[in-house]
Enzyme design. Structure first.
Site, PDB file in Angstrom:
ATOM      1  N   GLY A  20      -1.948  -0.372   6.322  1.00  0.00           N
ATOM      2  CA  GLY A  20      -1.110   0.320   7.294  1.00  0.00           C
ATOM      3  C   GLY A  20       0.279  -0.282   7.346  1.00  0.00           C
ATOM      4  O   GLY A  20       0.497  -1.436   6.964  1.00  0.00           O
ATOM      5  N   CYS A  21       1.228   0.486   7.833  1.00  0.00           N
ATOM      6  CA  CYS A  21       2.629   0.066   7.789  1.00  0.00           C
ATOM      7  C   CYS A  21       2.896  -1.190   8.628  1.00  0.00           C
ATOM      8  O   CYS A  21       3.516  -2.152   8.150  1.00  0.00           O
ATOM      9  CB  CYS A  21       3.545   1.215   8.217  1.00  0.00           C
ATOM     10  SG  CYS A  21       3.091   1.995   9.774  1.00  0.00           S
TER      11      CYS A  21
END
Length: 350
Positions: free
Chosen positions: A155-156
């Site tokens: 995930g970012c």
């Protein structure tokens, strides 16, 4: 422009009408060896892809490609990028896997395997057990496993946090209690985000104080790499920006660890990583403006006695999603990891 030689790979994008799918299509349009032949969108089926994407507003020669439903997926693709909403890929993983060698998965469905956490954050993953080999993959740190079918990208906010802490944990320089404050732009919530622009504009507020799903992902990643637990306090704030993430991690150095040790660890970890720019205390600080629109991460570390502050910034849609996925695909396919991403190496200033 796309070249035509025996290195050209056939590509499909699933969930192509969202922010990440749009960035993937835009970036792949510049890739010399990856040719997009299929883009899915259940709600936009039949709509011309490049007439829908704003990035192609001024393009004179428009592709004839149209959005299709995933049920229309046929033939073989060398790789498929999945940008589907969480829970969607597990329900169709067997169908999709039949059509490709690799699935590069940008959504969170297979990022960790703990059943308690899956029930809380990704219940569809738990209810639809995966029948093909799967791997969590960070391009800068993970080994390629050509036997897996599903390559899961982090995930970012998780990957930005990992960049801020990796050299410290890899070299056992800090105590295991870490506090991370993550600030994110609005596109990180996707097009279906419930947080209206009017709530973010001219505002700065907490988004998730406890319980964000990226926290267990970060803890899992470090346990997987170092076989040791990380006690992480992870809080997220909403920024009045369309894109960009900046994370600040606060840690305590172990007894006997010096500022020089820390700087050597960061330099040694990132000197040979083409997409990570390391700042030391004398040459600036990471920021969002200089990474927005690029596949760069900026990382800096600052020590005062035993107190250590490490910072990382990325563009959530590129280095945190679409660009990172292309970087991973390049590595798996044996291309230089910068291939197709060179145009995304320079931010704008001021």
């Amino acid at each position: 422009m796309m070249t035509s030689d025996n290195r050209t790979k056939r590509v499909a994008i699933l969930g192509g009408s969202g922010f990440t799918g749009a960035e993937l299509y835009r970036l792949l349009n510049k890739h010399p060896f990856l040719k997009v032949d299929f883009v899915s969108s259940e709600s936009k089926a039949g709509v011309p892809v490049e007439k829908y994407f704003t990035a192609f507003t001024h393009t004179k020669k428009v592709s004839a490609l149209t959005f299709k439903k995933i049920a229309d997926l046929d033939g073989h693709y060398d790789l498929i990028f999945s940008c589907l909403p969480k829970g969607a890929l597990p329900r169709m993983i067997e169908q999709v896997a039949e059509h490709t060698d690799y699935i590069f998965n940008v959504s969170g469905d297979y990022r960790f395997s703990d059943p308690v956490l899956l029930q809380k954050h990704y219940p569809d993953t738990l209810n639809q057990p995966i029948q093909v080999a799967s791997k969590y993959y960070i391009p800068e740190f993970s080994e390629i496993d050509s036997k897996v079918k599903v390559v899961n990208l982090p995930g970012c906010m998780a990957v930005a946090t990992i960049y801020s802490l990796y050299p410290l944990l890899a070299n056992e320089l800090i105590e295991n209690r870490v506090v991370t404050d993550a600030k994110t732009g609005s596109s990180g919530g996707g097009k279906s985000s419930s947080e209206h622009h009017a709530e973010r504009a001219n505002n700065f507020r907490p988004h998730s104080i406890h319980g964000h799903r990226h926290r267990p992902e970060i803890e899992f990643a470090f346990e997987d790499y170092f076989n040791s637990s990380l006690e992480l306090q992870f809080t997220v704030h909403s920024l009045d920006l369309p894109r960009g993430i900046l994370v600040t991690s606060y840690s305590v150095l172990k007894e006997g660890v010096s500022e020089v040790d820390v700087k050597k660890a960061f330099y040694g970890s990132y000197a040979q990583k083409p997409f990570i720019h390391y700042f030391n205390s004398k040459n600036g600080y990471p920021m969002i403006k200089t990474v927005a629109g690029t596949n760069y991460a900026e990382v800096g570390v600052y020590v005062d006695g035993s107190s250590c502050v490490s910072i990382a910034s990325i563009d959530n849609l590129i280095k945190g999603a679409a660009g990172q996925a292309i970087q991973a695909a390049n590595l798996y396919l044996g291309f230089p990891e910068e291939t197709g991403l060179q145009a995304e190496l320079g931010g704008v200033w001021p």
